[in-house]
Design a protein around this motif. Structure first.
Motif, mmCIF file in Angstrom:
data_model
loop_
_atom_site.group_PDB
_atom_site.id
_atom_site.type_symbol
_atom_site.label_atom_id
_atom_site.label_comp_id
_atom_site.label_asym_id
_atom_site.label_seq_id
_atom_site.Cartn_x
_atom_site.Cartn_y
_atom_site.Cartn_z
ATOM 1 N N ARG A 127 -114.221 8.801 -45.164
ATOM 2 C CA ARG A 127 -115.615 7.796 -45.654
ATOM 3 C C ARG A 127 -116.367 7.712 -44.239
ATOM 4 N N LEU A 160 -119.387 5.159 -43.477
ATOM 5 C CA LEU A 160 -119.425 4.253 -42.306
ATOM 6 C C LEU A 160 -120.363 4.102 -41.096
ATOM 7 N N GLU A 179 -123.712 3.399 -42.485
ATOM 8 C CA GLU A 179 -123.995 1.825 -42.409
ATOM 9 C C GLU A 179 -124.287 1.380 -41.000
ATOM 10 N N ARG A 180 -123.651 1.943 -40.020
ATOM 11 C CA ARG A 180 -124.086 1.160 -38.736
ATOM 12 C C ARG A 180 -125.344 2.098 -38.172
ATOM 13 N N PHE A 240 -114.118 1.192 -36.576
ATOM 14 C CA PHE A 240 -114.541 0.793 -37.656
ATOM 15 C C PHE A 240 -113.897 -0.661 -38.059
ATOM 16 N N ARG A 299 -111.160 -0.906 -39.510
ATOM 17 C CA ARG A 299 -110.745 -0.915 -41.130
ATOM 18 C C ARG A 299 -109.228 -0.286 -40.893
ATOM 19 N N ILE A 308 -110.223 4.547 -44.780
ATOM 20 C CA ILE A 308 -111.374 5.731 -43.900
ATOM 21 C C ILE A 308 -110.557 7.008 -44.519
ATOM 22 N N ASP A 364 -118.844 -3.349 -49.281
ATOM 23 C CA ASP A 364 -119.311 -1.888 -48.920
ATOM 24 C C ASP A 364 -119.621 -1.189 -50.006
#
Lengths: 198, 77
Positions: free
Chosen positions: B4, B8, B11-12, B52, B54, B59, B74
């Motif tokens: 992912r 991710l 998103e940033r 991240f 996570r 991920i 998310d």
């Protein structure tokens, strides 16, 4: 073409020009000697062509001609060391040529001098090994290792094929000195193939 | 193995170059991982997970794994 694309193409130009000049120098230096009727030490001046090509290629690579934003330290060191080895090889070949044609050196001293260019070529192999050890980016390290395996495979394949052709009387002997350039060319081809697939 | 990473990163609002810089690897590596052409080593996977914040399994996913439930709001990959 976008501005970024044009910039990338412009950055690639010195690298491609250097590479083309370097490859061409394998084939143009000897015909140029014949064309200008050069026989003495003065013919060695034409070795400036591959020397210029090495410098151009190395400079482009060290400035990020592969399109990377940041040139990794291991790659910078690799390119610098490789260029130094290749230039040393050319320099020693010039020295051996001048000693033979200009100074008239003969015997074991000349034989020793003629052997000296082999050292920087061995150095090139060592430099490639050092790069594999020093590169911290695992993906680039894998790609370099795969490319060197492709080069090795090509060299082995060519040697096997040539051996059988020679045994059948269909081909003459080849100077073993071509092994390293062929391996290096196979490595370069391997890098290009892996890059295209990425 | 699927991952992912692209989601991710998006998103940033990071580029591949931004992520590469943060991880101390090349942009080519990020691209190869994102496109599934290269599976990172465990140490690099841990570094990515740390960046991240996570767990690794949120991920990197098995090829036959169902799409993950979206943690912390998310969207699924």
């Amino acid at each position: 073409m976008t501005t970024e694309g044009a910039l990338s193409a412009a950055r690639r130009m010195p690298r491609l020009a250097g590479l083309a000049l370097f490859l061409a120098s394998f084939f143009v230096v000897k015909p140029l000697w014949r064309l200008f009727g050069l026989h003495g030490p003065e013919r060695l001046i034409l070795l400036l062509i591959p020397a210029a090509a090495i410098l151009l290629f190395a400079r482009a690579l060290r400035r990020g001609a592969w399109g990377e934003e940041v040139v990794r330290p291991a790659l910078r060191r690799y390119v610098g060391r490789l260029a130094a080895c290749l230039l040393a090889c050319l320099g020693l070949m010039v020295a051996a040529g001048v000693a033979e044609d200009g100074v008239g050196l003969t015997g074991p001293a000349l034989a020793g001098l003629r052997l000296l260019p082999a050292l920087p070529v061995l150095g090139c192999v060592f430099v490639i090994g050092r790069y594999l050890v020093e590169e911290e980016d695992e993906y680039l390290r894998l790609r370099a290792a795969q490319a060197s395996l492709i080069g090795t495979g090509l060299l082995l394949g060519a040697a096997i094929l040539w051996g059988f052709l020679q045994q059948a009387g269909l081909a003459g002997p080849v100077r073993p000195g071509w092994a390293f350039p062929l391996w290096a060319a196979g490595m370069g081809l391997g890098q290009a193939l892996l890059r295209a697939r990425a | 193995m699927r991952n992912r990473l692209k989601v991710l990163r998006a998103e940033r609002d990071w580029t591949q170059g931004d992520l590469a810089m943060r991880l101390g690897i090349s942009r080519q590596s990020v691209n190869a991982i994102e496109t599934g052409k290269y599976d990172p080593s465990l140490p690099l996977a841990f570094r990515i997970a740390d960046l991240f914040a996570r767990p690794i399994e949120a991920i990197f996913l098995r090829e036959d794994a169902p799409p993950p439930a979206a943690p912390d709001g998310d969207p699924p990959a």
